[in-house]
Design a protein around this motif. Structure first.
Motif, PDB file in Angstrom:
ATOM      1  N   TYR A  38      13.801  -1.415   0.090  1.00 59.96           N
ATOM      2  CA  TYR A  38      15.181  -1.294   0.575  1.00 59.96           C
ATOM      3  C   TYR A  38      15.375   0.012   1.328  1.00 59.96           C
ATOM      4  CZ  TYR A  38      16.437  -5.268  -2.378  1.00 59.96           C
ATOM      5  OH  TYR A  38      16.517  -6.524  -2.946  1.00 59.96           O
ATOM      6  N   PRO A  40      18.090   3.129   2.752  1.00 65.17           N
ATOM      7  CA  PRO A  40      19.173   3.886   2.108  1.00 65.17           C
ATOM      8  C   PRO A  40      20.536   3.189   2.176  1.00 65.17           C
ATOM      9  CG  PRO A  40      17.765   5.369   3.350  1.00 65.17           C
ATOM     10  CD  PRO A  40      17.308   3.983   3.673  1.00 65.17           C
ATOM     11  N   ASP A  41      20.739   2.340   3.206  1.00 64.39           N
ATOM     12  CA  ASP A  41      22.041   1.668   3.316  1.00 64.39           C
ATOM     13  C   ASP A  41      22.127   0.420   2.428  1.00 64.39           C
ATOM     14  OD1 ASP A  41      20.442  -0.146   4.594  1.00 64.39           O
ATOM     15  OD2 ASP A  41      21.594  -0.223   6.457  1.00 64.39           O
ATOM     16  N   GLY A  42      21.083   0.161   1.646  1.00 66.35           N
ATOM     17  CA  GLY A  42      21.115  -0.969   0.725  1.00 66.35           C
ATOM     18  C   GLY A  42      20.573  -2.258   1.280  1.00 66.35           C
ATOM     19  N   SER A  43      20.079  -2.251   2.514  1.00 65.56           N
ATOM     20  CA  SER A  43      19.532  -3.467   3.099  1.00 65.56           C
ATOM     21  C   SER A  43      18.063  -3.614   2.716  1.00 65.56           C
ATOM     22  CB  SER A  43      19.677  -3.465   4.617  1.00 65.56           C
ATOM     23  OG  SER A  43      19.004  -2.355   5.183  1.00 65.56           O
ATOM     24  N   THR A  45      14.386  -4.384   3.589  1.00 63.11           N
ATOM     25  CA  THR A  45      13.679  -4.209   4.859  1.00 63.11           C
ATOM     26  C   THR A  45      12.281  -4.816   4.887  1.00 63.11           C
ATOM     27  OG1 THR A  45      12.808  -2.060   4.157  1.00 63.11           O
ATOM     28  CG2 THR A  45      14.935  -2.075   5.332  1.00 63.11           C
ATOM     29  N   LYS A 135      21.283  -7.876   3.916  1.00 65.89           N
ATOM     30  CA  LYS A 135      22.000  -7.463   2.712  1.00 65.89           C
ATOM     31  C   LYS A 135      22.550  -8.703   2.017  1.00 65.89           C
ATOM     32  CE  LYS A 135      23.653  -2.829   4.002  1.00 65.89           C
ATOM     33  NZ  LYS A 135      24.862  -1.987   4.170  1.00 65.89           N
TER      34      LYS A 135
END
Length: 213
Positions: A38, A40-43, A45, A135
């Motif tokens: 993941y 840092p923005d929570g997505s 990857t 997300k």
């Protein structure tokens, strides 16, 4: 490099008569561990895999690989074989299938790939970046060979890890049902040749789900 390429043909399940006409049981055994990555923005990857091949396949694949020290294979010496591995796996979608909230997701070319040799076995490390970070509330990942030529068994310890995932995300991991193994042994070559069981390996999928409310 010829031996390495032959070994990769085995890995891909492309034997003389094709994967469908192989016996209905695996010929290559892989012990796997994976990380779901993941940002840092929570997505989410990508997925990072470590696949350790069985001793027999490892020995076969290493034939013809030149080394400075007999019996010792460095990462650099194994680099050409690692590249051939990941290139050959592309045709089979890297045996890794992802859905985000029910929608199929695609992976890009592998990055950070390399082979290591330890205790007589080869382990292929590689990262599959998602084409588009997602997300989803529900992420579903499956690792399996549709032709059931390769058996994927995830490690007993730390088989799956979430790396950088939001604290609210919860992961579940489901191993294949042991009861299906006996059924697979009974399946004969005619079943596979007919095409009716071309995706029989899905019964042996390792299933990872991540819920992020």
């Amino acid at each position: 490099m010829k031996q390495g390429l032959l070994g990769l043909l085995l890995l891909a399940g492309v034997v003389a008569f094709g994967a469908r006409q192989a016996q209905a049981h695996p010929h290559v055994f892989i012990t796997a561990s994976s990380q779901v990555i993941y940002a840092p923005d929570g997505s989410m990857t990508g997925v990072r895999h470590a696949w350790t091949f069985d001793d027999m396949f490892s020995t076969y694949a290493l034939q013809g690989v030149e080394t400075k020290v007999k019996g010792v294979f460095s990462r650099e010496e194994l680099a050409p074989l690692a590249q051939t591995n990941v290139e050959s796996l592309k045709e089979f979608a890297f045996f890794t299938f992802a859905r985000a909230d029910g929608k199929k997701e695609k992976f890009l070319e592998p990055v950070d790939y390399f082979l290591e040799h330890r205790d007589g076995a080869l382990t292929l490390h590689f990262t599959l970046p998602l084409k588009t970070p997602v997300k989803p509330k529900l992420l579903a990942l499956e690792v399996f060979d549709p032709a059931y030529f390769i058996d994927f068994k995830f490690a007993d310890k730390d088989p799956i890890r979430l790396v950088g995932a939001p604290a609210s995300c919860q992961m579940k991991f489901q191993r294949p049902n042991d009861g299906t193994a006996a059924t697979a042994q009974k399946l004969n070559e005619e079943n596979f040749a007919s095409g009716d069981n071309s995706n029989y390996g899905a019964m042996f999928a390792n299933k990872i789900t991540v819920e992020c409310p």
